[in-house]
Design a protein around this motif. Structure first.
Motif, PDB file in Angstrom:
ATOM      1  N   ASN A 112     -21.650  -0.545-104.869  1.00  0.00           N
ATOM      2  CA  ASN A 112     -20.491   0.106-104.255  1.00  0.00           C
ATOM      3  C   ASN A 112     -20.731   1.572-103.926  1.00  0.00           C
ATOM      4  N   PHE A 113     -21.989   2.010-103.985  1.00  0.00           N
ATOM      5  CA  PHE A 113     -22.371   3.370-103.620  1.00  0.00           C
ATOM      6  C   PHE A 113     -21.636   4.427-104.443  1.00  0.00           C
ATOM      7  N   THR A 159     -24.942   6.573-105.281  1.00  0.00           N
ATOM      8  CA  THR A 159     -25.853   6.696-104.145  1.00  0.00           C
ATOM      9  C   THR A 159     -25.051   7.156-102.934  1.00  0.00           C
ATOM     10  N   ALA A 200     -25.252  -0.281 -96.331  1.00  0.00           N
ATOM     11  CA  ALA A 200     -24.123  -1.087 -96.812  1.00  0.00           C
ATOM     12  C   ALA A 200     -23.996  -2.384 -96.014  1.00  0.00           C
ATOM     13  N   TYR A 247     -23.433   7.158 -99.496  1.00  0.00           N
ATOM     14  CA  TYR A 247     -23.067   6.025 -98.653  1.00  0.00           C
ATOM     15  C   TYR A 247     -23.816   6.095 -97.324  1.00  0.00           C
ATOM     16  N   ASP A 248     -24.370   4.972 -96.945  1.00  0.00           N
ATOM     17  CA  ASP A 248     -25.014   4.818 -95.643  1.00  0.00           C
ATOM     18  C   ASP A 248     -24.498   3.513 -95.063  1.00  0.00           C
ATOM     19  N   LYS A 249     -23.806   3.593 -93.930  1.00  0.00           N
ATOM     20  CA  LYS A 249     -23.157   2.396 -93.393  1.00  0.00           C
ATOM     21  C   LYS A 249     -24.150   1.291 -93.053  1.00  0.00           C
TER      22      LYS A 249
END
Length: 182
Positions: free
Chosen positions: A36-37, A40, A47, A42-44
């Protein structure tokens, strides 16, 4: 949802579950430690790739666990289809994906001319659901009307990455799914 349908799938005595994934699984394996980042950035695309890997893994797990109940499962990449789902992407992002041609038009995939219409994309989905060629198979990743080869090279951009069909990872994800996605 698939877990909730298991009693009915067992009653069918020959059920097939066809789950739609995509070659976007190439973007990322499933990150069990931080799905769920939280820790880390978030990178779409990571993900999205992780979500497509998860679909494939859950298909592998479903097949492994329930083939004894005559339930078979298939993960399907329908092909590169630029639909209205891409309306939130910039032209630059679409271009990087090969989804814009040299004339700037949406809908072209430069990787192996893999662009498909919606109807063409449905072909492999239907094939997995009804083809007798798949009798005795399950837990496989399909594309272009066939079981996909394992992708060992990034240059061809075809096939399935080993992490998306790993049985151990698949069974772990199946067991942890209720815990991971609350």
């Amino acid at each position: 949802m698939t877990k909730a349908l298991l009693p009915e799938l067992k009653k069918a005595n020959g059920a097939k579950v066809v789950q739609i994934t995509s070659r976007a699984h190439w973007f990322s394996p499933f990150h069990f430690g931080d799905p769920n980042f939280i820790d880390t950035p978030y990178d779409k695309w990571v993900a999205y790739g992780q979500s497509k890997t998860a679909v494939s893994l859950l298909s592998v797990a479903l097949d492994e666990l329930y083939k004894k109940d005559n339930i078979r499962s298939f993960a399907v990449h329908p092909g590169s289809i630029v639909t209205n789902l891409s309306h939130n992407l910039t032209d630059e992002e679409l271009s990087e994906m090969g989804a814009i041609n040299k004339n700037g038009e949406r809908g072209y995939d430069s990787y192996n001319n893999e662009h498909k219409t919606i109807k063409e994309g449905a072909a492999t989905i239907v094939w997995c659901a009804v083809s007798q060629q798949l009798a005795g198979y399950g837990g496989v990743y399909c594309e272009n009307g066939d079981i996909a080869p394992i992708a060992t090279d990034d240059t061809d951009r075809i096939g399935v990455k080993p992490w998306a069909i790993d049985k151990e990872a698949a069974l772990t994800l199946w067991e942890e799914t209720p815990l991971l996605f609350k």
